[in-house]
Write an enzyme that holds these catalytic residues in place. Structure first.
Site, short mmCIF file in Angstrom:
data_model
loop_
_atom_site.label_atom_id
_atom_site.label_comp_id
_atom_site.label_asym_id
_atom_site.label_seq_id
_atom_site.Cartn_x
_atom_site.Cartn_y
_atom_site.Cartn_z
N GLY A 1 9.14 8.03 60.72
CA GLY A 1 8.56 6.88 60.02
C GLY A 1 9.09 5.57 60.55
O GLY A 1 10.02 5.53 61.35
N GLY B 1 11.26 2.90 60.73
CA GLY B 1 12.60 2.63 60.22
C GLY B 1 13.02 1.18 60.37
O GLY B 1 14.05 0.76 59.86
N ARG B 2 12.21 0.43 61.11
CA ARG B 2 12.59 -0.98 61.31
C ARG B 2 11.37 -1.85 61.60
O ARG B 2 11.45 -2.85 62.29
CB ARG B 2 13.56 -1.09 62.46
CG ARG B 2 13.05 -0.39 63.72
CD ARG B 2 13.79 -0.88 64.88
NE ARG B 2 13.51 -0.07 66.04
CZ ARG B 2 13.93 -0.40 67.24
NH1 ARG B 2 14.63 -1.49 67.40
NH2 ARG B 2 13.66 0.35 68.25
N LYS C 1 8.52 -5.90 64.26
CA LYS C 1 9.46 -4.86 64.70
C LYS C 1 10.86 -5.46 64.71
O LYS C 1 11.07 -6.50 65.35
CB LYS C 1 9.07 -4.38 66.10
CG LYS C 1 9.95 -3.27 66.66
CD LYS C 1 9.32 -2.68 67.91
CE LYS C 1 10.16 -1.56 68.48
NZ LYS C 1 9.53 -0.95 69.67
N ASP D 1 19.93 0.39 61.28
CA ASP D 1 20.09 -0.89 60.57
C ASP D 1 18.77 -1.63 60.36
O ASP D 1 18.74 -2.72 59.78
CB ASP D 1 21.07 -1.80 61.33
CG ASP D 1 20.61 -2.09 62.76
OD1 ASP D 1 19.49 -1.66 63.12
OD2 ASP D 1 21.36 -2.74 63.50
N ARG E 1 4.22 -7.26 66.95
CA ARG E 1 3.47 -6.36 67.82
C ARG E 1 2.04 -6.21 67.31
O ARG E 1 1.81 -6.13 66.10
CB ARG E 1 4.18 -5.00 67.84
CG ARG E 1 3.49 -3.96 68.68
CD ARG E 1 4.44 -2.85 69.05
NE ARG E 1 4.72 -1.94 67.95
CZ ARG E 1 5.45 -0.83 68.09
NH1 ARG E 1 5.97 -0.52 69.25
NH2 ARG E 1 5.67 -0.05 67.06
N ARG F 1 -0.09 7.73 65.25
CA ARG F 1 0.56 8.49 66.32
C ARG F 1 0.24 9.96 66.17
O ARG F 1 -0.14 10.40 65.07
CB ARG F 1 2.09 8.34 66.18
CG ARG F 1 2.55 6.90 66.23
CD ARG F 1 3.71 6.67 65.26
NE ARG F 1 3.96 5.24 65.09
CZ ARG F 1 4.76 4.51 65.86
NH1 ARG F 1 5.43 5.09 66.81
NH2 ARG F 1 4.88 3.23 65.65
N ASP G 1 5.94 10.93 68.51
CA ASP G 1 5.86 9.74 67.64
C ASP G 1 5.60 8.48 68.47
O ASP G 1 5.33 7.42 67.90
CB ASP G 1 7.14 9.58 66.81
CG ASP G 1 8.40 9.63 67.67
OD1 ASP G 1 8.59 10.63 68.39
OD2 ASP G 1 9.19 8.67 67.63
N ASN G 2 5.69 8.60 69.79
CA ASN G 2 5.38 7.46 70.65
C ASN G 2 4.08 7.71 71.41
O ASN G 2 3.86 7.13 72.47
CB ASN G 2 6.53 7.22 71.64
CG ASN G 2 7.82 6.82 70.94
OD1 ASN G 2 7.78 6.35 69.81
ND2 ASN G 2 8.94 7.01 71.61
P1 AMP Z 1 11.93 4.76 68.80
O1 AMP Z 1 13.00 5.36 69.63
O2 AMP Z 1 11.96 3.26 68.77
O3 AMP Z 1 10.58 5.30 69.09
O4 AMP Z 1 12.28 5.16 67.29
C1 AMP Z 1 12.38 6.48 66.85
C2 AMP Z 1 12.63 6.49 65.36
O5 AMP Z 1 13.87 5.86 65.05
C3 AMP Z 1 11.59 5.74 64.54
O6 AMP Z 1 11.44 6.43 63.33
C4 AMP Z 1 12.21 4.40 64.35
O7 AMP Z 1 11.72 3.73 63.21
C5 AMP Z 1 13.68 4.76 64.17
N1 AMP Z 1 14.59 3.68 64.56
C6 AMP Z 1 14.85 3.23 65.82
N2 AMP Z 1 15.74 2.22 65.78
C7 AMP Z 1 16.05 2.01 64.48
C8 AMP Z 1 16.92 1.10 63.79
N3 AMP Z 1 17.66 0.20 64.45
N4 AMP Z 1 16.98 1.17 62.46
C9 AMP Z 1 16.25 2.08 61.78
N5 AMP Z 1 15.42 2.96 62.37
C10 AMP Z 1 15.32 2.93 63.70
MG MG Z 2 8.85 5.14 68.41
#
Ligand code: AMP
Ligand code: MG
Length: 514
Positions: free
Chosen positions: A107, A109-110, A130, A142, A193, A200, A269-270
């Site tokens: 989900g 997360g940020r 983002k 965070d 963004r 996804r 998820d990407n």
């Molecule tokens: P990503 O690697 O950016 O595709 O993120 C993979 C997952 O980790 C997703 O669910 C993001 O929302 C979560 N995520 C990545 N960075 C953070 C962060 N700094 N704080 C909270 N969730 C994060």
């Molecule tokens: Mg991602």
């Protein structure tokens, strides 16, 4: 889903009067979906937001006024400090396979989806912040984004758009005036963004892994309405949806391969349902051609190596087919027929990718007709590039000089560690070109349109980030952005952006560092 404490922070709503001419004509179709699809959560306040950049051209396409986005109020909105009227911020729920391992709950997360805007082109776009603070999906994160990755995503996604590749885009970036802790303490930033949507493969997996067939159906109908409206009337719309996603990814990955782009983190998820490149993390453009090239420090097995990208995409699409299986079974009338339908659909990926890739290579070689031996001719060149550590981008670009006459050969030859390796190949290429209709000038123009002169070279990306992070100097970002926004145009004085890194400048690894 309940909200975190952070969402309890009361944010001022901008009223119609004091928002002046800030007009975000938000529509919120995602927020109308069932509650279990997302968590309603507002961005979290940041201390001292400052504007880095507004993408004026994109703003205008979204019916937004660049001046207003650049105003103090606009910056507050882009930082998540003000929620504009009509916006219903939310974090989307999704799952995903990360380097193969299934994670049932990821989900946003940020990020906060602020809402959707229908652009001048009639397309509905998601507007998302983002790095805008924690959500119920943050796990131990965070909720923030670091300045470096925000600038990288801004620059590379805009470069991809200019290169003609389907991609999410960057509408704006701001710094937050707050630090985030990564390997070191670095400045925080928020990226705005824009995407055709943020659906996804992992969004489908979220419902599939919970046995929520109704959720899968609602999501599939939403995806069809938004991205594949032409299949709504089909006898088997869910199979047609899968067909559509597969086809778009076959073409997308072919474009990546033809530009030497390495996504770096092709997790499900990407992997977007709209067929756009999404989630620029440790992505990089290859310089010297090397099929097994990996940049990402966390991709130790080379799962997402350059040459493995078509395979990784097929793997991800297989996960989508699995998630859609309950709908395919209903559509086909039996388990076996549903599975057969999924396999038949997936089987189309390889041939579609191959055809798009072959076609692209032909354009890069100046060939408009198809002849036996073309694939071998292209492969022979690639093999020679690999054996001679020749720069992928420049070799193809300079072939557009060589196509008009042998005086163009010198610029290509110097890219090969053994220039004679090019001579052998170019003799065969020229024999093949004799069978082509049209003029050499016409061929050169086609080749220049298929092979950019500029890509975001990694050493320049790193230098641009260092200038901003260490010296608060955003000039290199602005200049570089301007250059990569016209990647097919050869202008004088751009050598710095065009030439490959010198050995001592070479970037061998990229980091998520998100
Ligand atoms: P990503 O690697 O950016 O595709 O993120 C993979 C997952 O980790 C997703 O669910 C993001 O929302 C979560 N995520 C990545 N960075 C953070 C962060 N700094 N704080 C909270 N969730 C994060
Ligand atoms: Mg991602």
């Amino acid at each position: 889903m309940s909200s975190t404490d952070d969402s309890a922070i009361e944010l001022p709503i901008v009223s119609s009067q004091d928002r002046g001419s800030v007009r975000f004509d938000f529509d919120n179709t995602y927020a109308r979906l069932p509650e279990r699809f997302y968590a309603r959560v507002n961005p979290t306040h940041v201390r001292a937001p400052r504007l880095i950049q507004v993408n004026s051209e994109l703003a205008l396409k979204l019916r937004l006024e660049p001046d207003v986005l650049e105003s103090p109020l606009g910056i507050e909105i882009l930082a998540g400090n003000q929620v504009v009227e009509g916006s219903e911020p939310l974090a989307q729920a999704y799952s995903g396979n990360q380097f193969g391992n299934f994670v049932p709950l990821l989900g946003d997360g940020r990020t906060n989806l602020l809402g959707e805007i229908v652009g001048l082109d009639g397309v509905r776009y998601d507007i998302q912040l983002k790095g805008s603070g924690p959500t119920p999906f943050s796990r131990r994160g965070d909720g923030r984004a670091a300045l470096g990755p925000v600038l990288r995503e801004y620059l590379v996604s805009e470069a991809m758009a200019a290169l003609g590749v389907p991609t999410t885009r960057a509408l704006a970036a701001v710094t937050t005036g707050q630090s985030v802790v990564r390997e070191t303490v670095v400045p925080g930033a928020v990226l705005t963004r824009v995407a055709a949507s943020h659906l996804r493969v992992g969004t489908f997996q979220y419902f599939a892994s919970r046995g929520d067939t109704d959720g899968i159906r609602v999501l599939a109908d939403y995806a069809i309405a938004r991205h594949y409206p032409e299949v709504a009337q089909s006898k088997q719309p869910y199979r047609a949806l899968l067909d559509g996603v597969i086809s778009r990814h076959a073409h997308l990955v072919a474009q990546w391969m033809l530009l030497g782009f390495i996504h770096g983190v092709m997790n499900t998820d990407n992997t977007s349902i709209s067929g756009e490149t999404i989630d620029y993390g440790p992505c990089a453009f290859m310089e010297a051609y090397e099929p097994r090239k990996v940049f990402s420090s966390i991709d130790r097995q080379g799962r997402y190596a350059y040459s493995n990208q078509p395979h990784a995409a097929h793997w991800n699409l297989t996960r989508l087919a699995e998630a859609l299986l309950p709908l395919l079974v209903l559509e086909e009338g039996s388990e076996d027929a549903g599975v057969a339908s999924a396999y038949a659909t997936l089987a189309a990926f390889g041939p579609q990718f191959e055809a798009a890739h072959r076609e692209g290579l032909r354009r890069k070689l100046g060939l408009t007709t198809e002849r036996e031996g073309d694939a071998e001719l292209a492969q022979d060149l690639l093999d020679r590039l690999a054996a001679n550590a020749a720069d992928f981008t420049l070799t193809f670009r300079r072939l557009s000089d060589a196509v008009t006459g042998p005086e163009g050969d010198a610029g290509v030859r110097v890219l090969f560690s053994d220039p004679a390796a090019y001579d052998v190949w170019s003799a065969a290429w020229r024999r093949r070109l004799e069978e082509e209709p049209g003029t050499a000038e016409g061929r050169a123009a086609m080749m220049r349109a298929a092979s950019p002169i500029v890509i975001p070279r990694n050493h320049l990306v790193e230098a641009m980030i260092a200038a901003a992070v260490e010296r608060q100097d955003f000039q290199p970002f602005e200049e570089f952005l301007e250059v990569v926004s016209n990647p097919y145009e050869d202008k004088p004085g751009m050598e710095r952006y065009i030439l490959p890194a010198r050995p001592e400048e070479c970037v061998t690894q990229t980091f998520c560092g998100t």
